[in-house]
Structures are given as structure tokens and as C-alpha cells.
Design an enzyme around this catalytic site. Structure first.
Site, mmCIF file in Angstrom:
data_model
loop_
_atom_site.group_PDB
_atom_site.id
_atom_site.type_symbol
_atom_site.label_atom_id
_atom_site.label_comp_id
_atom_site.label_asym_id
_atom_site.label_seq_id
_atom_site.Cartn_x
_atom_site.Cartn_y
_atom_site.Cartn_z
ATOM 1 N NE ARG A 130 0.716 -3.264 6.926
ATOM 2 C CZ ARG A 130 0.306 -3.826 5.787
ATOM 3 N NH1 ARG A 130 1.143 -4.549 5.066
ATOM 4 N NH2 ARG A 130 -0.943 -3.670 5.376
ATOM 5 C CE LYS A 163 -5.256 -6.494 9.760
ATOM 6 N NZ LYS A 163 -5.623 -5.155 10.260
ATOM 7 C CE1 TYR A 167 1.571 4.073 6.421
ATOM 8 C CE2 TYR A 167 -0.276 3.180 5.170
ATOM 9 C CZ TYR A 167 0.631 3.084 6.213
ATOM 10 O OH TYR A 167 0.584 1.997 7.057
ATOM 11 N NE ARG A 180 -2.147 -6.397 7.623
ATOM 12 C CZ ARG A 180 -2.618 -6.438 6.382
ATOM 13 N NH1 ARG A 180 -2.217 -7.431 5.560
ATOM 14 N NH2 ARG A 180 -3.475 -5.539 5.948
ATOM 15 C CG HIS A 217 -4.351 -0.954 3.033
ATOM 16 N ND1 HIS A 217 -3.680 0.247 3.067
ATOM 17 C CD2 HIS A 217 -3.993 -1.624 4.153
ATOM 18 C CE1 HIS A 217 -2.945 0.297 4.172
ATOM 19 N NE2 HIS A 217 -3.125 -0.818 4.842
ATOM 20 C CG HIS A 227 1.978 -2.639 12.054
ATOM 21 N ND1 HIS A 227 1.684 -3.805 11.367
ATOM 22 C CD2 HIS A 227 0.999 -1.768 11.721
ATOM 23 C CE1 HIS A 227 0.579 -3.649 10.674
ATOM 24 N NE2 HIS A 227 0.144 -2.411 10.864
#
Length: 333
Positions: free
Chosen positions: A277, A204, A309, A169, A300, A274
Site C-alpha cells: 500500500r 476505516k 508520502y 489495506r 484517507h 501494508h
């Protein structure tokens, strides 16, 4: 006598008038309501159904008809809302009239649009570059770094190479220090392990993860480190990617540099960090088919976030099939 499609049912006209006078809806909103109610009326006419005798089954069938006409989920939801509002108004109008007359009968026993929902809105797929586009972008950055040999070009090549190599990110990229600091006054959010060719970042939810860095990207990073170390930066400038004044780069700077570089590379799309990514995830998945590994590298928390994806991967396969298979277009005219 049937109403022509251009003539709106008197009760619909009355309803729209109330929306205009009492609720003071905008002209554009009223126009949208009128179109949706007109469509409802046309469906009823086509099926020879009295608008005041429409059932839940009729509405479901007509919603399906809208879907078969390639209407978007948002358009179908808006139409159902308009229909539901009109029938709700009708039932209330009947109830008020019957109360005044001392009756308990109504034309509509229940709102026929209740419990009818539009198809779920498809989650938009993230935009990713093709393998050829991603490589063209990285190669453009490397070419400029080799030709210009200036600080910004060498730094940008290292940044873009790392973005694509490790799927970071933007916030993670900008939080990387040139090496891990355990100083109490500054504990590194992220850092590069130059010997292990690995980058550790803070993602995150405050979760750390380590991601491999490919050999070509490490070569770009080492070239940038050499330039960075030779620069006259303040001692406290420990960030990996710095401006000429020794400050960490801002997100806007990276976004602008990437956007203009993509234009110079001739890419026909707006490129943002992004997207690199997304491209990383899609391309690794195409090659490895290892969803769990991609999940870990992206950081994730849920595999569901990574599964999107697989749709990108299917799109890639479908496009390849259409281009390569001799009978792919046999049924297309």
C-alpha cells in the site's frame, strides 16, 4: 575545586541513593540516570557554571548541544527528565532544610528545567519498496503462476497484483466478494466490478470507496477467477480470495505467502501487505504529483495522512540526485 567528570557531585550521589533506597528503581534505570546527570555536570563544568546556579537559559543551550550531537529526541527527553527530577529534589530538599532552620531562602528559586522540552520526535516514515523492487515482486508472482499453474500460485499473483495496483489495506482485500451481493443475509463489504475494472471496498470508519484496477492486474484477476470458478467450492463461498477449502484467506496466510514470495524474488527487506500500500501511494505520487487523488484512492479522511508520502517522494528524488548529478558528491568526503 572542580569535580572530575568521573566524580559525580555529592548531591547527585545522594539523589541517586534515595532513588535506589526509597523508590527502589532498577539497576538499569539508575545507570541511565547516572549517565544523564554526569552529562549535565560536564556541561556545567565546560561552561564554568555552578550546578546550583544553573538557569533555564543554560538548560536550553545544553539541550541544543545534545541535539547537535545527533542525540535522538527520546534520548534528549530522557536526559531532561533526569535533570528535572534532580533539580526538583534539590528544591524540595532546600525547602525542608530551610523550614527546619526557620529560613525562607533557597539555593534554587525555581527548577531550571521547567518548560524545557525535547525536540519533537520525528514521525517515522512508512517503508516502501522502490519501483524496481515492487515490479520484481509482482513479476516473480506472475512467473510462478505461469510455471506452476496451480491454484495457490495463480491466486497469489492476483492478490499481489491487486494490492500494488490499487493500494488496498489487507482487511479490505480480504473483504472483497467475487461480485456484489445485496442479499439481506450477506451484504458485500467489497466487490469487483469486472466490466468497469474497479474495486469497491469498505475502509476505516465504515467508509466505502472505489479504486481503479490497472489492466495488468485485471488480467491476473481474470486468470484467478477462471480457476476459482472451476473449483468445487460450496455455494456460500462468495469471497474473491479463497483457500483450497473454500474459506476466505486469513491475514496470516496472506502475510506469510507475501513474505516468502519476496524472499524468492530476492528482495533484501521484509515485505508485508501494508508495504505494498505504501509503495502504491509513493509511486503514484512520484508520477502524478496529485496528492488529492492519492488521498481519495487510499481512503484517507485527512490530507495530512497522505502528505507523509511527499517525504517518501523527496527521499526518492534525493537518492536519484545523489546517484545522477555530477556535483552531488562534490562536498562529501
Amino acid at each position: 575545586m572542580k569535580l572530575q567528570s568521573t566524580d559525580l557531585h555529592p548531591l547527585m550521589q545522594e539523589y541517586l541513593h534515595e532513588l535506589h533506597v526509597l523508590r527502589q528503581l532498577s539497576k538499569n534505570t539508575l545507570t541511565a540516570y547516572r549517565l544523564d546527570l554526569s552529562e549535565l555536570q560536564n556541561f556545567a563544568q565546560e561552561d564554568s557554571i555552578d550546578l546550583l546556579r544553573v538557569t533555564n537559559g543554560h538548560v536550553r543551550r545544553w539541550a541544543g548541544r545534545l541535539h547537535s550531537q545527533s542525540k535522538s529526541s527520546r534520548s534528549i527527553a530522557r536526559a531532561l527528565s533526569a535533570w528535572r527530577g534532580w533539580y526538583s529534589w534539590l528544591t524540595e530538599k532546600d525547602a525542608r532544610r530551610d523550614a527546619r532552620a526557620g529560613k525562607v531562602t533557597k539555593n534554587l528559586i525555581a527548577n531550571p528545567v521547567d518548560d524545557v522540552k525535547a525536540p519533537k520526535r520525528l514521525k517515522s516514515l512508512p517503508k516502501a519498496l522502490s519501483v524496481e523492487q515492487a515490479l520484481a515482486l509482482v513479476n516473480q508472482a506472475l512467473t510462478e503462476a505461469n510455471e506452476k499453474k496451480d491454484m495457490e500460485s495463480i491466486r497469489d499473483a492476483a492478490m499481489i497484483d491487486l494490492l500494488y495496483s490499487s493500494g488496498l489495506r489487507l482487511s479490505e482485500l480480504l473483504g472483497i466478494d467475487v461480485m456484489q451481493s445485496k442479499d439481506r443475509q450477506h451484504e458485500s463489504a467489497g466487490w469487483l466490478d469486472w466490466d468497469a475494472a474497479e474495486v469497491t471496498v469498505l475502509g476505516k470508519g465504515g467508509k466505502r470507496r472505489s479504486v481503479p484496477v490497472g489492466g495488468p492486474a485485471m488480467k491476473s484477476l481474470l486468470a484467478w477467477r477462471e480457476v476459482r470458478d472451476a473449483g468445487s467450492y460450496p455455494e456460500q463461498s462468495i469471497g474473491l480470495f479463497l483457500s483450497a477449502t473454500g474459506k476466505r484467506l486469513s491475514p496470516r496466510t496472506v502475510q506469510a505467502r507475501l513474505r516468502t514470495l519476496a524472499i524468492r524474488a530476492g528482495l533484501p527487506t521484509h515485505v508485508h501487505p501494508h508495504m505494498m500500500r505504501h509503495s502504491f501511494a509513493s509511486h503514484v505520487l512520484q508520477s502524478s504529483q496529485d496528492l488529492r487523488a492519492v488521498q481519495e484512492m487510499l481512503g484517507h479522511a485527512s490530507i495530512a495522512s497522505t502528505q507523509i508520502y511527499t517525504s517518501l517522494d523527496f527521499q526518492h528524488l534525493a537518492q536519484a540526485y545523489d546517484k545522477a548529478h555530477p556535483r552531488a558528491k562534490a562536498g562529501k568526503g
